[in-house]
Design an enzyme around this catalytic site. Structure first.
Site, PDB file in Angstrom:
ATOM      1  N   CYS A 107       0.890  -1.168   0.000  1.00  0.00           N
ATOM      2  CA  CYS A 107       0.000   0.000   0.000  1.00  0.00           C
ATOM      3  C   CYS A 107       0.918   1.205   0.000  1.00  0.00           C
ATOM      4  O   CYS A 107       1.546   1.519   1.019  1.00  0.00           O
ATOM      5  CB  CYS A 107      -0.915   0.017   1.215  1.00  0.00           C
ATOM      6  SG  CYS A 107      -1.967   1.496   1.254  1.00  0.00           S
ATOM      7  N   CYS A 110      -0.573   4.377   2.407  1.00  0.00           N
ATOM      8  CA  CYS A 110      -0.631   4.279   3.869  1.00  0.00           C
ATOM      9  C   CYS A 110      -0.356   2.838   4.268  1.00  0.00           C
ATOM     10  O   CYS A 110       0.757   2.367   4.142  1.00  0.00           O
ATOM     11  CB  CYS A 110      -1.955   4.793   4.406  1.00  0.00           C
ATOM     12  SG  CYS A 110      -3.406   4.129   3.560  1.00  0.00           S
ATOM     13  N   SER A 111      -1.390   2.134   4.739  1.00  0.00           N
ATOM     14  CA  SER A 111      -1.175   0.734   5.124  1.00  0.00           C
ATOM     15  C   SER A 111      -2.466  -0.055   4.976  1.00  0.00           C
ATOM     16  O   SER A 111      -2.811  -0.847   5.863  1.00  0.00           O
ATOM     17  CB  SER A 111      -0.659   0.643   6.564  1.00  0.00           C
ATOM     18  OG  SER A 111      -1.556   1.278   7.456  1.00  0.00           O
ATOM     19  N   CYS A 112      -3.185   0.149   3.873  1.00  0.00           N
ATOM     20  CA  CYS A 112      -4.409  -0.615   3.636  1.00  0.00           C
ATOM     21  C   CYS A 112      -4.076  -2.105   3.608  1.00  0.00           C
ATOM     22  O   CYS A 112      -3.127  -2.525   2.931  1.00  0.00           O
ATOM     23  CB  CYS A 112      -5.055  -0.179   2.322  1.00  0.00           C
ATOM     24  SG  CYS A 112      -5.620   1.535   2.341  1.00  0.00           S
TER      25      CYS A 112
END
Length: 203
Positions: A107, A110-112
């Site tokens: 991702c 961000c950090s999906c």
């Protein structure tokens, strides 16, 4: 890039993460929590509890060709049929590794991450070095995780978003013909479902 659990991976914390960090610091200073114990709990959910769901999905896809086709065409529904739904897993796509193509998930914004099938995202998945290098040099990233693929194997990078998250279905290990889904699930690791690892081998 360090893959160890370490709280100092990113200075660009979002407001919620900053508040959590501040609260953790205060509670630690007051002696109300033990950071080492928190790390153990987080590690458990990162590597054991959460990824078991995804491992069951992969094992069923390996064992049941009809389910594998369903997973390819509508991963969200196929995964939900096993009871794995919820936050961060509303819209899923499964990508299947083959001898010709290896899939890697990142991702970049961000950090999906698909919590419903993989649990909590590992610290390294959220780190800027992984998020940038996975796109620029995926083969180099895999090497850092100890994965070396044949030069002719294509590496395809999938960028998760808030709208769509990915599950990598690793190749089924040889020598597992006739194995039960439960046995097969034991070979499926969290990293193999992100693409930074391979499924375990039959003993």
């Amino acid at each position: 890039m360090s893959h160890d659990h370490d709280h100092h991976h990113d200075n660009e914390l979002d407001p919620m993460a900053a508040r959590v960090r501040a609260l953790e610091t205060i509670l630690t200073q007051k002696g109300l929590i033990d950071p080492a114990a928190i790390d153990v709990i987080v590690e458990t959910y990162e590597t054991k509890v959460g990824p078991r769901n995804g491992a069951k999905v992969v094992a069923k896809a390996w064992s049941d060709p009809a389910f594998a086709e369903w997973l390819k065409s509508d991963a969200t529904a196929a995964i939900a049929s096993l009871g794995f739904t919820g936050r961060q897993g509303e819209h899923m796509q499964a990508v299947f590794n083959t001898p010709e193509t290896h899939n890697l998930v990142v991702c970049t914004l961000c950090s999906c991450y698909p919590w419903s099938v993989l649990g909590l995202p590992p610290v390294w998945y959220k780190s800027p070095p992984y998020r940038s290098k996975a796109v620029i040099d995926p083969r180099g990233v895999l090497a850092e995780f100890g994965v070396t693929l044949p030069a002719e194997t294509k590496i395809r990078v999938w960028d998760s978003t808030a709208e769509l998250r990915y599950l990598v279905v690793p190749e089924r290990p040889t020598g597992t013909e006739g194995w039960s889904e439960e046995q097969l699930a034991e070979l499926v690791t969290r990293d193999s479902m992100i693409g930074t690892g391979l499924a375990g081998q039959a003993a």
